[in-house]
Design a protein around this motif. Structure first.
Motif, PDB file in Angstrom:
ATOM      1  N   LEU A 143       0.860  -1.197   0.000  1.00 12.44           N
ATOM      2  CA  LEU A 143       0.000   0.000   0.000  1.00 12.44           C
ATOM      3  C   LEU A 143       0.888   1.236   0.000  1.00 12.44           C
ATOM      4  N   THR A 144       0.374   2.322  -0.554  1.00 15.34           N
ATOM      5  CA  THR A 144       1.130   3.580  -0.501  1.00 15.34           C
ATOM      6  C   THR A 144       1.122   4.081   0.941  1.00 15.34           C
ATOM      7  N   GLU A 147      -2.251   5.378   1.825  1.00 13.38           N
ATOM      8  CA  GLU A 147      -3.232   4.296   1.982  1.00 13.38           C
ATOM      9  C   GLU A 147      -3.058   3.591   3.327  1.00 13.38           C
ATOM     10  N   THR A 176     -11.844   7.829  -2.324  1.00 13.25           N
ATOM     11  CA  THR A 176     -11.008   7.190  -3.354  1.00 13.25           C
ATOM     12  C   THR A 176      -9.969   6.292  -2.701  1.00 13.25           C
ATOM     13  N   HIS A 177      -9.306   6.819  -1.647  1.00 14.94           N
ATOM     14  CA  HIS A 177      -8.289   6.026  -0.939  1.00 14.94           C
ATOM     15  C   HIS A 177      -8.910   4.759  -0.343  1.00 14.94           C
ATOM     16  N   SER A 179     -11.622   3.147  -1.279  1.00 12.86           N
ATOM     17  CA  SER A 179     -11.941   2.215  -2.376  1.00 12.86           C
ATOM     18  C   SER A 179     -10.692   1.473  -2.844  1.00 12.86           C
ATOM     19  N   ASN A 180      -9.596   2.216  -2.981  1.00  9.04           N
ATOM     20  CA  ASN A 180      -8.333   1.604  -3.421  1.00  9.04           C
ATOM     21  C   ASN A 180      -7.823   0.582  -2.404  1.00  9.04           C
ATOM     22  N   MET A 183      -9.977  -2.547  -2.510  1.00  7.21           N
ATOM     23  CA  MET A 183      -9.701  -3.284  -3.740  1.00  7.21           C
ATOM     24  C   MET A 183      -8.355  -4.020  -3.644  1.00  7.21           C
ATOM     25  N   LYS A 184      -7.312  -3.312  -3.170  1.00  6.78           N
ATOM     26  CA  LYS A 184      -5.980  -3.914  -3.072  1.00  6.78           C
ATOM     27  C   LYS A 184      -5.957  -5.074  -2.076  1.00  6.78           C
TER      28      LYS A 184
END
Length: 203
Positions: A143-144, A147, A176-177, A179-180, A183-184
């Motif tokens: 993850l970033t 994130e 958005t974060h 959701s990402n 998903m990840k």
């Protein structure tokens, strides 16, 4: 005031829990259910904040109750016997917000009710161990940095609005974060994301 519903098929257990919880200044017991079917009906009728749920009940068991309450704003805290270790994973996947055993210290139970009400996911140490043993964690997903921050705040029970305020970004950016992250991690919701964070020491 945290409104609690107790679902357990043993009258003595229900009475003991009610007596103790009603002593707390910030908790009130709004009802009792002797089986899962009654628990579902009372959750819909009384709209408690937290449901204290035994897994082994007649008519409809705890897992069935969780399934029927899917999507309900009431947060379920499983309180069951130590012999039910194999049920931790299924219960959490079915939507429970916490999992404790009946030998829990009374004060720890009160704190658990408050934590679950506050949006946190809570597992007794033995429950966490049982879940990890039954379902070994895959290696962490990359993850970033942002994130990871968002995931940590999700695990702490913060809403998108609160996360946005803490990170001084727009709520839309947080969505958005989130959701990402979901998903990840390959998870369905925030509860599962929070569990992932706990299992990988990211919380």
């Amino acid at each position: 005031m945290i409104r609690v519903l107790i679902a357990d098929d043993h009258p003595v257990v229900r009475q003991g829990l009610r007596t103790f919880l009603d002593l707390q200044e910030d908790i009130t017991v709004v009802g009792e259910a002797a089986d899962g079917d009654e628990a579902v009906r009372l959750v819909e009728e009384l709209k408690p904040d937290v449901l204290l749920l035994d897994l082994k009940m007649p008519v409809l068991d705890g897992l069935g109750t969780l399934g029927r309450l899917s999507g309900s704003p009431t947060r379920a805290l499983v309180l069951t016997s130590v012999s039910d270790r194999g049920d931790v994973g299924p219960a959490m996947r079915a939507g429970a917000s916490g999992f404790l055993y009946k030998d829990v210290d009374p004060q720890a139970l009160v704190q658990a009710v408050r934590s679950v009400h506050g949006g946190q996911v809570l597992l007794a140490p033995e429950a966490a161990e049982a879940m990890l043993a039954a379902d070994p964690a895959p290696s962490p997903v990359p993850l970033t940095e942002r994130e990871r921050e968002v995931l940590k705040l999700i695990a702490a029970g913060h809403s998108n609005r609160e996360i946005a305020r803490r990170l001084t970004v727009a709520e839309k950016t947080v969505k958005t974060h989130v959701s990402n992250v979901l998903m990840k991690l390959g998870v369905q919701d925030r509860t599962q994301a929070a569990l992932y964070a706990v299992r990988h020491d990211l919380a």
